[in-house]
Design a protein around this motif. Sequence first.
Motif, PDB file in Angstrom:
ATOM      1  N   GLU A  88      30.584 -10.615  -5.315  1.00 47.59           N
ATOM      2  CA  GLU A  88      29.418 -11.137  -5.625  1.00 47.59           C
ATOM      3  C   GLU A  88      28.981 -11.638  -4.636  1.00 47.59           C
ATOM      4  OE1 GLU A  88      28.916 -13.213  -9.350  1.00 47.59           O
ATOM      5  OE2 GLU A  88      28.682 -14.797  -7.912  1.00 47.59           O
ATOM      6  N   GLN A  89      29.340 -12.373  -3.642  1.00 42.24           N
ATOM      7  CA  GLN A  89      28.615 -12.843  -2.305  1.00 42.24           C
ATOM      8  C   GLN A  89      27.960 -12.514  -1.342  1.00 42.24           C
ATOM      9  OE1 GLN A  89      29.559 -16.634  -1.003  1.00 42.24           O
ATOM     10  NE2 GLN A  89      29.484 -16.248   0.991  1.00 42.24           N
ATOM     11  N   ALA A  90      28.337 -11.050  -1.292  1.00 44.53           N
ATOM     12  CA  ALA A  90      28.290 -10.182  -0.069  1.00 44.53           C
ATOM     13  C   ALA A  90      27.393  -8.914  -0.808  1.00 44.53           C
ATOM     14  CB  ALA A  90      29.743  -8.790  -0.089  1.00 44.53           C
ATOM     15  N   ALA A  91      27.259  -9.129  -2.241  1.00 47.41           N
ATOM     16  CA  ALA A  91      26.261  -8.308  -2.993  1.00 47.41           C
ATOM     17  C   ALA A  91      24.807  -9.209  -3.266  1.00 47.41           C
ATOM     18  CB  ALA A  91      26.880  -8.032  -4.148  1.00 47.41           C
ATOM     19  N   VAL A  92      25.115 -10.612  -3.105  1.00 43.52           N
ATOM     20  CA  VAL A  92      23.371 -11.455  -3.282  1.00 43.52           C
ATOM     21  C   VAL A  92      23.653 -11.253  -1.569  1.00 43.52           C
ATOM     22  CG1 VAL A  92      22.897 -13.605  -3.489  1.00 43.52           C
ATOM     23  CG2 VAL A  92      24.118 -12.822  -5.742  1.00 43.52           C
ATOM     24  N   ALA A  93      24.022 -11.297  -0.881  1.00 40.55           N
ATOM     25  CA  ALA A  93      24.017 -12.068   1.030  1.00 40.55           C
ATOM     26  C   ALA A  93      22.682 -10.350   0.899  1.00 40.55           C
ATOM     27  CB  ALA A  93      24.702 -11.830   1.385  1.00 40.55           C
ATOM     28  N   PRO A 100      20.244 -14.335   5.263  1.00 39.01           N
ATOM     29  CA  PRO A 100      20.256 -14.729   3.503  1.00 39.01           C
ATOM     30  C   PRO A 100      20.908 -15.835   2.946  1.00 39.01           C
ATOM     31  CG  PRO A 100      22.216 -13.073   4.061  1.00 39.01           C
ATOM     32  CD  PRO A 100      21.311 -13.608   5.234  1.00 39.01           C
ATOM     33  N   GLU A 101      21.878 -16.817   4.031  1.00 39.75           N
ATOM     34  CA  GLU A 101      22.859 -17.224   3.367  1.00 39.75           C
ATOM     35  C   GLU A 101      22.230 -18.615   3.464  1.00 39.75           C
ATOM     36  OE1 GLU A 101      25.153 -14.587   4.082  1.00 39.75           O
ATOM     37  OE2 GLU A 101      23.855 -14.782   5.927  1.00 39.75           O
ATOM     38  N   ARG A 102      20.891 -18.933   4.678  1.00 43.41           N
ATOM     39  CA  ARG A 102      19.716 -20.437   4.620  1.00 43.41           C
ATOM     40  C   ARG A 102      19.088 -20.225   3.094  1.00 43.41           C
ATOM     41  NH1 ARG A 102      14.501 -20.789   6.710  1.00 43.41           N
ATOM     42  NH2 ARG A 102      14.978 -18.292   7.495  1.00 43.41           N
ATOM     43  N   PHE A 103      19.187 -19.559   2.576  1.00 48.01           N
ATOM     44  CA  PHE A 103      18.672 -19.276   0.607  1.00 48.01           C
ATOM     45  C   PHE A 103      19.214 -19.125  -0.031  1.00 48.01           C
ATOM     46  CE2 PHE A 103      15.274 -17.412   4.437  1.00 48.01           C
ATOM     47  CZ  PHE A 103      14.168 -17.390   3.942  1.00 48.01           C
ATOM     48  N   PHE A 104      20.459 -19.723   0.257  1.00 51.27           N
ATOM     49  CA  PHE A 104      21.529 -19.483  -1.072  1.00 51.27           C
ATOM     50  C   PHE A 104      21.748 -20.683  -2.052  1.00 51.27           C
ATOM     51  CE2 PHE A 104      25.182 -16.911   0.602  1.00 51.27           C
ATOM     52  CZ  PHE A 104      24.829 -15.906   0.312  1.00 51.27           C
ATOM     53  N   LEU A 105      20.603 -22.207  -1.560  1.00 52.00           N
ATOM     54  CA  LEU A 105      21.297 -23.621  -2.979  1.00 52.00           C
ATOM     55  C   LEU A 105      19.416 -24.041  -2.532  1.00 52.00           C
ATOM     56  CD1 LEU A 105      24.329 -25.253  -1.073  1.00 52.00           C
ATOM     57  CD2 LEU A 105      24.343 -23.669  -2.474  1.00 52.00           C
ATOM     58  N   ARG A 106      18.613 -23.052  -2.215  1.00 51.41           N
ATOM     59  CA  ARG A 106      17.771 -23.298  -2.060  1.00 51.41           C
ATOM     60  C   ARG A 106      16.667 -22.785  -3.584  1.00 51.41           C
ATOM     61  NH1 ARG A 106      13.599 -21.876   3.119  1.00 51.41           N
ATOM     62  NH2 ARG A 106      15.151 -23.009   4.595  1.00 51.41           N
ATOM     63  N   HIS A 107      16.590 -23.683  -4.013  1.00 55.26           N
ATOM     64  CA  HIS A 107      15.197 -24.367  -5.384  1.00 55.26           C
ATOM     65  C   HIS A 107      13.496 -23.053  -5.184  1.00 55.26           C
ATOM     66  CE1 HIS A 107      18.734 -26.775  -6.688  1.00 55.26           C
ATOM     67  NE2 HIS A 107      18.963 -26.301  -7.673  1.00 55.26           N
ATOM     68  N   GLY A 138       5.346 -15.876  -1.392  1.00 50.56           N
ATOM     69  CA  GLY A 138       5.853 -14.653  -0.949  1.00 50.56           C
ATOM     70  C   GLY A 138       7.726 -14.774  -1.359  1.00 50.56           C
ATOM     71  N   GLN A 139       8.194 -15.764  -0.977  1.00 53.29           N
ATOM     72  CA  GLN A 139       9.895 -15.840  -0.559  1.00 53.29           C
ATOM     73  C   GLN A 139      10.204 -16.106  -1.951  1.00 53.29           C
ATOM     74  OE1 GLN A 139       9.695 -19.610   1.443  1.00 53.29           O
ATOM     75  NE2 GLN A 139       9.948 -18.016   3.479  1.00 53.29           N
ATOM     76  N   ARG A 140       9.292 -16.660  -2.851  1.00 53.16           N
ATOM     77  CA  ARG A 140       9.631 -16.518  -4.370  1.00 53.16           C
ATOM     78  C   ARG A 140       9.601 -14.765  -5.009  1.00 53.16           C
ATOM     79  NH1 ARG A 140       6.857 -21.772  -4.588  1.00 53.16           N
ATOM     80  NH2 ARG A 140       5.418 -20.820  -5.531  1.00 53.16           N
ATOM     81  N   GLN A 141       8.663 -14.445  -4.667  1.00 52.30           N
ATOM     82  CA  GLN A 141       8.754 -12.707  -4.989  1.00 52.30           C
ATOM     83  C   GLN A 141       9.846 -11.494  -4.806  1.00 52.30           C
ATOM     84  OE1 GLN A 141       7.703 -10.862  -7.207  1.00 52.30           O
ATOM     85  NE2 GLN A 141       5.707 -10.935  -6.622  1.00 52.30           N
ATOM     86  N   ARG A 142      10.258 -12.499  -3.670  1.00 51.79           N
ATOM     87  CA  ARG A 142      10.852 -11.900  -2.918  1.00 51.79           C
ATOM     88  C   ARG A 142      12.535 -11.766  -3.476  1.00 51.79           C
ATOM     89  NH1 ARG A 142       9.818  -9.623   2.918  1.00 51.79           N
ATOM     90  NH2 ARG A 142       7.759  -9.892   3.782  1.00 51.79           N
ATOM     91  N   VAL A 143      12.514 -13.403  -4.107  1.00 50.66           N
ATOM     92  CA  VAL A 143      13.973 -13.839  -4.487  1.00 50.66           C
ATOM     93  C   VAL A 143      13.971 -12.296  -6.009  1.00 50.66           C
ATOM     94  CG1 VAL A 143      15.111 -15.264  -6.012  1.00 50.66           C
ATOM     95  CG2 VAL A 143      14.000 -15.619  -3.714  1.00 50.66           C
TER      96      VAL A 143
END
Length: 372
Positions: free
Chosen positions: A166-171, A182-189, A196-201
């Motif tokens: 799962e983690q590899a797929a999310v990254a 990608p790991e820099r964004f894992f724990l952000r809300h 633009g970042q929210r649309q990318r999520v």
Amino acid sequence: MKDAETDTVRGGPAPDGALDEAGHGARDLGFSASEGSGPGAGGEAAPLLSAERVKVVFPGRRGDAEARAVDGVDLDVRPGEIVALVGESGCGKTTLARSLLGLVTPTAGRVTFDGRPLEYASRALKAYRRRAQLVLQDPSGSLNPRHTVYEAVAEGLRIHGHAGDEQAAVADALSRAGLRPPERFFLRHPHELSGGQRQRVVIAGALVLEPELIVADEPVASLDASVRGEILALLLRLRDELGLSALIVTHDLGLAWNIADRVAVMYLGRIVETGDVERVLTAPRHPYTRALLSVLPESETEPVVLTGEPPDPSRVPGGCRFHARCPVLASGEAERAGVADACRTKDLPVLPGSGPAAVACHWAEAVGAEGS
């Protein structure tokens, strides 16, 4: 906050590195999405997604007539192709898009995906939505403010019982969507991200299931002008790298001009003009398409101001459904072409879902026949 990665619309940046206030600015530099080498450019493959005579009728309230939101539409999206569905608010384009995803069951007609009719049983729809994903207009409304980015992107994997890492797929999905590392964004809300970042999520949440088709409803409408070009360029890159197909639902012909291979212009539940984007938008034949193009900032023609509002879909007029607002009819041009009565009384056929450029307009057909 600046987005993690800056993309430019294919061919180079718009003036000053951004689109103008309306989100336009690519074609005037001499390039276009349709000139690219993506799988959908110029191909004649069998459709991946196809609407065949689709109708969606909503019951009226307290004895009112039924609303014909989608009133007979053929529309194809081929593998690797980007199709723009364009029209004013209330024309039925969002309802059509939802019916193509199985979120609304057509009243008549059918939807096929990969050559098979869409089934509406819950298990069949769940399997289908792994292959066809929706990207909504407002990323703030699409993301749960209490969930981290990781949870938002992983949600689809958990719903569909993903058995891999799962983690590899999310990254990988976040990376493809331009959020790196990608790991820099894992724990952000969501509130910690730019628009633009929210649309990318949101896009990453669709990509994580490795779909073949994305339906994007006004994907850049809620974004700042400086970010719109980046998201459009991202969608083009995903098409080129993954062979991803996309249906882009928009009110903005300028967006279609920048990103689409084909365009379908919708008015009051019907497609009124369709074809390769370069052909339709450089030589529009339908008066409605001409009016939409005339108000773009890049247009060199006098803006066409349409009178009145689009008719109520529960009271679709006879003849051409655009005739009450048509500047060609009002100016007497249709009368001189001998088609004024037909415009007011004679219905027009449903246009084909793909193939050569086509128009549903008595005047355009008469003028074309005279010039041939």
